[in-house]
Design an enzyme around this catalytic site. Sequence first.
Site, PDB file in Angstrom:
ATOM      1  N   THR A 166       0.824  -1.202   0.000  1.00  0.00           N
ATOM      2  CA  THR A 166       0.000   0.000   0.000  1.00  0.00           C
ATOM      3  C   THR A 166       0.858   1.252   0.000  1.00  0.00           C
ATOM      4  O   THR A 166       1.944   1.282   0.605  1.00  0.00           O
ATOM      5  CB  THR A 166      -0.927   0.021   1.233  1.00  0.00           C
TER       6      THR A 166
ATOM      7  N   SER B 217      -2.169   3.506  10.424  1.00  0.00           N
ATOM      8  CA  SER B 217      -3.126   2.594  11.064  1.00  0.00           C
ATOM      9  C   SER B 217      -2.415   1.289  11.345  1.00  0.00           C
ATOM     10  O   SER B 217      -1.294   1.052  10.860  1.00  0.00           O
ATOM     11  CB  SER B 217      -4.334   2.337  10.151  1.00  0.00           C
TER      12      SER B 217
ATOM     13  N   TYR C 218      -3.317  -1.563  10.167  1.00  0.00           N
ATOM     14  CA  TYR C 218      -3.211  -2.207   8.846  1.00  0.00           C
ATOM     15  C   TYR C 218      -1.961  -1.737   8.112  1.00  0.00           C
ATOM     16  O   TYR C 218      -1.173  -2.551   7.606  1.00  0.00           O
ATOM     17  CB  TYR C 218      -4.458  -1.910   8.017  1.00  0.00           C
ATOM     18  N   HIS C 219      -1.761  -0.430   8.024  1.00  0.00           N
ATOM     19  CA  HIS C 219      -0.585   0.090   7.334  1.00  0.00           C
ATOM     20  C   HIS C 219       0.707  -0.325   8.038  1.00  0.00           C
ATOM     21  O   HIS C 219       1.739  -0.527   7.402  1.00  0.00           O
ATOM     22  CB  HIS C 219      -0.662   1.615   7.227  1.00  0.00           C
TER      23      HIS C 219
ATOM     24  N   LYS D 213       1.787  -3.705   6.802  1.00  0.00           N
ATOM     25  CA  LYS D 213       2.416  -3.629   5.485  1.00  0.00           C
ATOM     26  C   LYS D 213       3.850  -3.112   5.588  1.00  0.00           C
ATOM     27  O   LYS D 213       4.725  -3.494   4.810  1.00  0.00           O
ATOM     28  CB  LYS D 213       1.591  -2.724   4.565  1.00  0.00           C
TER      29      LYS D 213
END
Length: 405
Positions: free
Chosen positions: A145, A186, A188-189, A192
Amino acid sequence: MRIAVLGGDGFVGWPTALHLSDLGHEIHILDNLSRRWIDTELGVQSLTPMDSIQERCRIWHQLTGRKIHFHLLNLATEYERLKGWLAETRPHAVIHFAEQRAAPYSMKTDRHKVYTVNNNTNATHNLLAALVETGIDAHLVHLGTMGVYGYSSVGAPIPEGYLDVQIDTPSGPREQQILYPTRPGSVYHMTKSLDQILFQFYAQNDGLRITDLHQGIVWGTHTDQTRRHEQLINRFDYDGDYGTVLNRFLIQAAIGYPLTVHGTGGQTRAFIHVQDSVRCIELALKDAPAAGDRVHIFNQMTETHRVRDLAELVAKLTGAEVAYLPNPRKEAEENDLIVRNDQFLALGLKPITLAEGLLSEVVEVARKYAHRIDRSRVPAVSAWTKDLAKRVEHDPEGKRLRSVS
């Protein structure tokens, strides 16, 4: 080429599997169907009606004569099964989509944070360890991302993965390239960003051939393959956790819901159409690194826009109203974003940009399936902190009964 598409039942995974199958590759989807279970948890469904993955694969085979193989497998928890499958099937390439992909979902509660880290990080590391143990020389393509870079304004274009720096040493200045510093916004980030470090280690230590695609926000519904049959249609998320910002605007416009802009709308984001997304994966497969090379990193995006500008564009196109609401995310109210995507352009990508016809196509799809929309699931209410949660607007339409005393 024999290709494993991990997470091939998902929003980008499914059209990618179809696209690569259409090119003549042997496709194997590995998926634990967790995205469908999350729909059940959230009490929401894809705007577009989705058949089972087995039925989707059957329709594709009936239509084209090409078979897509499906394997029910959890990468994060079933390491030995994954390793055994790889050793038996020996794919030439592995495309890794098998991660929880929504930033808001990853920030809902502590449980969702823990799930996202366990699922995403374990899935990636299990895959890397299994590739080393089985000795398979497969090209790993990972869907990352743009969010690993963060969204602060640095005043210069964000390079593709690596940053030129100058380090002062006792013998004088020395030039070096480092991974662009991550600034995840976040959980989520953050996962990644952790993926990047895992990739760097396994590339340098074990010679794994890895491409990491830092993708922008995906918009659109159809690809050339999903248009061929009603039952091949891609999933389309509109809810506040999984719906991406432009698709959500188009859904809201189609059902007469205010376009919900959070904060000032000055957040600049990178975007890519779903058709370009699958095309970029095809191009990345053709440009595999050699064993011993550092990780290839591409910025998989085609354009950047401010959120409020997108809202005004959709409002002008559809006549929808724009509503500015408190922002549930902890982020800068305004930012610039300049991104390099030279590598995909050099490989022959001809970007699809925000054309009115494609925007209208999404609105038409939304209107066709408007009866499937639960309006109570449209607001984005997952907050980044407890303080921000107190200001979240749960009723953008103003329909809730209010006290007059």
